[in-house]
Design an enzyme around this catalytic site. Structure first.
Site, PDB file in Angstrom:
ATOM      1  N   GLY A 124       0.884  -1.420  -0.056  1.00 40.93           N
ATOM      2  CA  GLY A 124      -0.121   0.196   0.035  1.00 40.93           C
ATOM      3  C   GLY A 124       1.005   1.146   0.081  1.00 40.93           C
ATOM      4  O   GLY A 124       0.216   2.251   0.206  1.00 40.93           O
ATOM      5  N   LYS A 126       2.231   2.692  -2.738  1.00 42.74           N
ATOM      6  CA  LYS A 126       1.946   3.753  -3.632  1.00 42.74           C
ATOM      7  C   LYS A 126       0.393   4.171  -3.439  1.00 42.74           C
ATOM      8  O   LYS A 126      -0.304   5.168  -3.711  1.00 42.74           O
ATOM      9  CB  LYS A 126       2.002   3.159  -4.771  1.00 42.74           C
ATOM     10  N   GLU A 148      -5.868  -6.154  -4.800  1.00 44.24           N
ATOM     11  CA  GLU A 148      -4.795  -6.847  -4.434  1.00 44.24           C
ATOM     12  C   GLU A 148      -5.099  -8.187  -4.468  1.00 44.24           C
ATOM     13  O   GLU A 148      -6.242  -8.898  -3.885  1.00 44.24           O
ATOM     14  CB  GLU A 148      -4.330  -6.444  -3.188  1.00 44.24           C
ATOM     15  N   ASP A 177      -8.444 -10.156  -8.209  1.00 42.39           N
ATOM     16  CA  ASP A 177      -7.323  -9.909  -9.421  1.00 42.39           C
ATOM     17  C   ASP A 177      -7.726  -9.010 -10.503  1.00 42.39           C
ATOM     18  O   ASP A 177      -8.732  -9.079 -10.963  1.00 42.39           O
ATOM     19  CB  ASP A 177      -7.538 -11.413 -10.229  1.00 42.39           C
ATOM     20  N   CYS A 305      10.486  -2.694  -9.698  1.00 40.75           N
ATOM     21  CA  CYS A 305      11.703  -2.593  -8.933  1.00 40.75           C
ATOM     22  C   CYS A 305      12.553  -3.373  -9.463  1.00 40.75           C
ATOM     23  O   CYS A 305      13.375  -3.952  -8.957  1.00 40.75           O
ATOM     24  CB  CYS A 305      11.438  -2.609  -7.581  1.00 40.75           C
TER      25      CYS A 305
HETATM   26  N1  SAM Z   1       2.454  -1.143  -5.237  1.00 39.70           N
HETATM   27  C1  SAM Z   1       2.772  -1.958  -4.018  1.00 39.70           C
HETATM   28  C2  SAM Z   1       3.152  -0.641  -2.940  1.00 39.70           C
HETATM   29  O1  SAM Z   1       3.864   0.293  -3.255  1.00 39.70           O
HETATM   30  O2  SAM Z   1       3.238  -1.159  -1.707  1.00 39.70           O
HETATM   31  C3  SAM Z   1       3.804  -3.000  -4.360  1.00 39.70           C
HETATM   32  C4  SAM Z   1       3.066  -4.016  -5.135  1.00 39.70           C
HETATM   33  S1  SAM Z   1       4.017  -5.594  -5.239  1.00 39.70           S
HETATM   34  C5  SAM Z   1       5.253  -4.840  -6.410  1.00 39.70           C
HETATM   35  C6  SAM Z   1       2.867  -6.292  -6.417  1.00 39.70           C
HETATM   36  C7  SAM Z   1       1.873  -6.815  -5.726  1.00 39.70           C
HETATM   37  O3  SAM Z   1       0.822  -7.278  -7.006  1.00 39.70           O
HETATM   38  C8  SAM Z   1       1.628  -7.901  -4.708  1.00 39.70           C
HETATM   39  O4  SAM Z   1       1.146  -7.639  -3.741  1.00 39.70           O
HETATM   40  C9  SAM Z   1       1.070  -9.203  -5.642  1.00 39.70           C
HETATM   41  O5  SAM Z   1       0.264  -9.995  -4.827  1.00 39.70           O
HETATM   42  C10 SAM Z   1       0.106  -8.302  -6.594  1.00 39.70           C
HETATM   43  N2  SAM Z   1      -0.558  -8.839  -7.811  1.00 39.70           N
HETATM   44  C11 SAM Z   1       0.056  -9.747  -8.451  1.00 39.70           C
HETATM   45  N3  SAM Z   1      -0.783 -10.071  -9.571  1.00 39.70           N
HETATM   46  C12 SAM Z   1      -1.889  -9.437  -9.235  1.00 39.70           C
HETATM   47  C13 SAM Z   1      -3.098  -9.405  -9.931  1.00 39.70           C
HETATM   48  N4  SAM Z   1      -3.389 -10.103 -11.283  1.00 39.70           N
HETATM   49  N5  SAM Z   1      -4.170  -8.593  -9.213  1.00 39.70           N
HETATM   50  C14 SAM Z   1      -4.069  -7.827  -8.479  1.00 39.70           C
HETATM   51  N6  SAM Z   1      -2.909  -8.077  -7.614  1.00 39.70           N
HETATM   52  C15 SAM Z   1      -1.873  -8.637  -8.322  1.00 39.70           C
END
Ligand code: SAM
Length: 399
Positions: A124, A126, A148, A177, A305
């Site tokens: 969270g 962002k 998420e 999703d 990242c």
């Molecule tokens: N944006 C977040 C932050 O700044 O705190 C970090 C996000 S992290 C890089 C990627 C996230 O995307 C993970 O928590 C993962 O579970 C989620 N994720 C992966 N595929 C997804 C999808 N199809 N739909 C929703 N969330 C997804």
């Protein structure tokens, strides 16, 4: 995490949350007694007790106000355990790497943009940054729809959104999703901007090649609330950092990749790494294509990242190529990259740009892309972000 990463000192980045506090208030409270310096280089040099003037006298307490991202402060590593402060515990400050602040700031949602989607939200950082930006611009009526997929990580997201005071303007969809969302549904009908920060190889994360003997005492015990701690660890198993070759990649023999969402993959060869990156890149492209199909969207940021062009510039160029094959919208111009000259000031001024070769020699595209590099003296993690934009054709409305 604030500390020493592969030989380079890394500052502790602290975002003051405008929903709960202000920089001035934090300077008077959390940072009372800190010496304020002009640039992050000075903050990084203040890493006593191992080096610099303060050797043997305990950590120097030094901060600087970031010139690119509003409300962002860099503090000297080891100066304080911020996770123990009231400001951290009440959500007035959020520990978030500078580069991780780029996407929400670059997205720069406009008043006419309506609702904003955060497609991959947990934990969270962002989402709450977006909320703070909307709040500071007095646009609390614009909602953030946060998706998420991972239920466990979604719990952390809910908690972080609440602690940061963002719950009034954020609708969290736990376990949802993003790929299964219907861009044409009633709920999405007001969505004008999307932030897409999908799972990636995490190869830019600071600490991949941590060398424990160089750790300041405070950092040897990660609380999970640190810069990348807050990004990587909250709400899920406290990930043990695996030793990876330094600098990571390119890998040679066996390498353990730990994705930023915690998935671990043992990569036995360069070929296997390629396959892993390929799989990530197709997943990332699918999400990006989905984001670009939202009928009223005019701004979409894509970030990772990762340090790999395969997950960054290549995905961006592939998405642009794909967009050209789609039936043109009657209401909007085709999607394009937001050129550097049109980016919000801090992002326009940020000097590290996309890889020209990865952009197939397209200088404008490379300049539109923003990168951050570990170990280049600017104190950030490795990161990538680009913003897609399109314009409303005159005479049409975006509803
Ligand atoms: N944006 C977040 C932050 O700044 O705190 C970090 C996000 S992290 C890089 C990627 C996230 O995307 C993970 O928590 C993962 O579970 C989620 N994720 C992966 N595929 C997804 C999808 N199809 N739909 C929703 N969330 C997804």
């Amino acid at each position: 995490d604030g500390g020493v990463d592969g030989g380079e000192v890394h500052p502790r980045w602290i975002r003051v949350n405008g929903l709960k506090s202000s920089v001035n208030e934090q300077l008077d409270t959390t940072f009372r007694g800190f010496e304020v310096v002009k640039d992050v280089g000075e903050v990084m040099k203040a890493v006593s007790p191992f080096t610099g003037k303060g050797k043997g006298q305990g950590p120097r307490r030094v901060i600087c106000l970031d010139p690119h991202i509003p409300n962002l402060i860099a503090a000297s590593p080891g100066s304080m355990d911020f996770t123990k402060t009231a400001a951290y515990q009440t959500g007035a400050i959020i520990l978030q790497d500078k580069a991780s602040c780029f996407p929400a700031y670059l997205l720069d949602p406009r008043p006419g943009d309506g609702d904003v989607v955060d497609a991959c939200s947990a934990p969270g950082n962002k989402t709450t940054h977006l909320a703070a930006i909307l709040h500071e611009r007095r646009r609390d009526q614009q909602k953030i729809l946060a998706f998420e997929k991972d239920k466990r990580r979604a719990q952390t997201l809910v908690k972080m959104v609440r602690t940061a005071g963002s719950d009034g303007i954020t609708v969290v969809h736990p376990g949802a999703d993003f790929l299964k969302t219907d861009p044409f549904s009633a709920e999405m009908s007001r969505v004008g901007a999307l932030l897409l920060d999908p799972s990636c190889s995490g190869s830019g994360i600071v600490g991949r090649d941590d060398t424990p003997e160089f750790h300041l005492p405070e950092m040897a015990t990660s609380t999970g609330g640190g810069k990348n701690g807050s990004e990587r660890n909250s709400g899920k198993k406290n990930l043990k950092r695996k030793r990876a070759p330094s600098p990571p990649p390119p890998p040679t023999a066996a390498t353990v990749l730990v994705d930023d969402d915690g998935t671990e993959t043992v990569v036995a060869s360069e070929k296997a790494l390629e396959a892993r990156l390929e799989a990530l890149a197709s997943f990332q492209l699918a999400l990006l294509q989905h984001a670009l199909t939202f009928p009223h969207a005019t701004r979409v940021t894509y970030s990772t990242c990762s340090i790999h062009a395969r997950e960054n510039e290549h995905v961006v160029l592939a998405a642009l190529r794909w967009a050209k094959t789609q039936t043109p919208s009657l209401n909007y111009s085709p999607w394009r990259l937001l050129p550097r000259s049109a980016q919000i000031r801090g992002m326009r001024d940020w000097p590290v740009r996309g890889d020209i070769d990865a952009c197939e020699g397209d200088e404008e595209a490379a300049q539109a892309c923003i990168r951050a590099q570990r170990g280049d003296g600017r104190g950030t993690m490795g990161f990538f972000v680009a913003c897609f934009v399109r314009d409303l054709v005159p005479g049409h409305t975006n509803t």
